[in-house]
Design a protein around this motif. Structure first.
Motif, short mmCIF file in Angstrom:
data_model
loop_
_atom_site.label_atom_id
_atom_site.label_comp_id
_atom_site.label_asym_id
_atom_site.label_seq_id
_atom_site.Cartn_x
_atom_site.Cartn_y
_atom_site.Cartn_z
N HIS A 113 0.92 -1.22 0.12
CA HIS A 113 -0.20 -0.37 0.55
C HIS A 113 1.58 0.97 0.08
O HIS A 113 0.27 2.39 -0.90
CB HIS A 113 -0.87 -0.04 1.47
N HIS A 117 1.01 5.11 -3.09
CA HIS A 117 1.11 6.36 -2.32
C HIS A 117 2.40 7.10 -3.15
O HIS A 117 2.77 8.15 -3.16
CB HIS A 117 1.39 6.64 -0.74
N ASP A 300 -6.79 7.05 0.01
CA ASP A 300 -6.59 5.34 -0.92
C ASP A 300 -6.92 5.38 -1.64
O ASP A 300 -8.75 5.70 -2.40
CB ASP A 300 -7.27 4.49 0.55
ZN ZN Z 1 -2.98 4.70 2.64
#
Ligand code: ZN
Ligand code: KG4
Length: 333
Positions: A113, A117, A300
């Protein structure tokens, strides 16, 4: 090549389809936020988050296919976040992706994850190329990372306690803003130009970011000034001081990181990248050019997951295993 990206690591259920021919295009994307579910509890409740993902993931996936007119047969890769994040939430995404990949006979790629980003600023700014410094500021993470190349990351600074978004949200809670109060506190802060309040300055000698001293100072101040803070003008001034203190903390370490590495490009991502005071401060840097993803790709989202899988494959990085990991430092992948 068409890639379906899936993201369920925290409280957003997201999917996107990207196409990566000569240029990278986001064909469709959907994000289902769980803010209303968790609002009453003042924070994310993992059990409830998992249940929401279970219900919403098939719906958002269905939606990205419908709005792009792409079918599963046309998809070349499925990319899914397998960590770091809430284990139950990650499992929903990973198991769904495994089932879909098996049933449709597609290649499945695991994604970290944070790497999503880190690389997201390049998705919306094709002119940006490594090396650059990435300031990741979200509700769960606060890190300055030296992106040397895709797959090669050095953590320069990370938080020793709260994340920047958490500092905004906890301060906002002390001022009675509903969860997540960060954006509301920021909006109120922007209604005034200065503040009568002074809050603790950045602990300059410290290695990492720290926001716990700020939280204590605000709690004491709110207790002392309770009645005066009922006046919106006074409350706005405190919001202004809180925002200024958080932004100053981030900028102080960013300056050091730029000086020490000599890197001339800075990319900001994560939910707090939407903060206008932070954007202004980073944009004004004379030592580096600044880049921001679109607001939708700061928080997200599925597009950044599909994009990270694509960039890793193009850079011939090793494939990541599909094992779900709640903790998974990006520098170890
Ligand atoms: Zn995040
Ligand atoms: O990246 P994100 O959507 O979720 C994760 O934590 O992964 O970040 C959400 C965080 C929340 O803490 C929220 O309060 C903060 O970003 N945030 C802001 C602003 N917009 C979102 N904080 C300050 N100013 C904003 N404008």
């Amino acid at each position: 090549m068409l890639i379906l990206g899936l993201e369920t690591s925290c409280d957003e259920t997201a999917a996107a389809i990207i196409s990566v021919e000569n240029e990278v295009k986001v064909l469709s994307e959907e994000i289902s936020s769980q803010v209303e579910t968790h609002q009453a509890y003042g924070g994310v409740v993992p059990e409830l988050a998992s249940r929401e993902h279970l219900r919403n993931l098939p719906l958002v996936v269905d939606q990205v296919f419908k709005s792009s007119s792409v079918t599963i047969e046309n998809i070349d890769r499925i990319a899914v976040t397998v960590g770091p994040g809430l284990k139950g939430c990650l499992l929903i995404g990973a198991e769904f992706a495994k089932g879909l990949a098996l049933a449709s006979n597609k290649k499945l790629l695991a994604v970290n994850h944070i790497e999503g980003h880190l690389l997201a600023p390049m998705l919306d700014n094709p002119e940006l190329k490594p090396p650059y410094l990435a300031l990741i500021v979200s509700g769960g993470h606060t890190e300055i990372v030296h992106v040397q190349e895709v797959g090669k990351y050095e953590i320069l600074t990370r938080t020793t306690d709260d994340a920047a978004g958490e500092a905004f949200d906890k301060s906002a809670a002390l001022l009675n803003f509903a969860y997540p109060g960060g954006p509301k506190l920021a909006a109120m802060a922007d209604t005034v130009q200065q503040s009568e309040f002074t809050l603790p300055k950045v602990a300059r000698e410290m290695q990492g970011f720290s926001f716990s001293g700020l939280k204590t100072a605000i709690a004491l101040l709110v207790k002392r000034e309770k009645s005066r803070l009922e006046a919106p003008q006074v409350k706005a001034q405190l919001c202004h001081a809180i925002q200024a203190s958080i932004v100053e903390t981030l900028m102080h370490k960013l300056h050091i990181a730029l000086k020490e590495t000599g890197v001339r490009h800075v990319a900001v991502s994560g939910g707090v990248a939407a903060n206008s005071a932070l954007r202004r401060a980073v944009s004004k840097l004379s030592s580096a050019k600044s880049y921001f993803p679109k607001p939708l790709h700061s928080t997200d989202n599925g597009a950044m997951i599909a994009y990270a899988a694509y960039r890793r494959e193009m850079s011939r990085c090793p494939e990541l295993t599909l094992e779900v990991r709640s903790r998974w430092p990006v520098e170890t992948i």
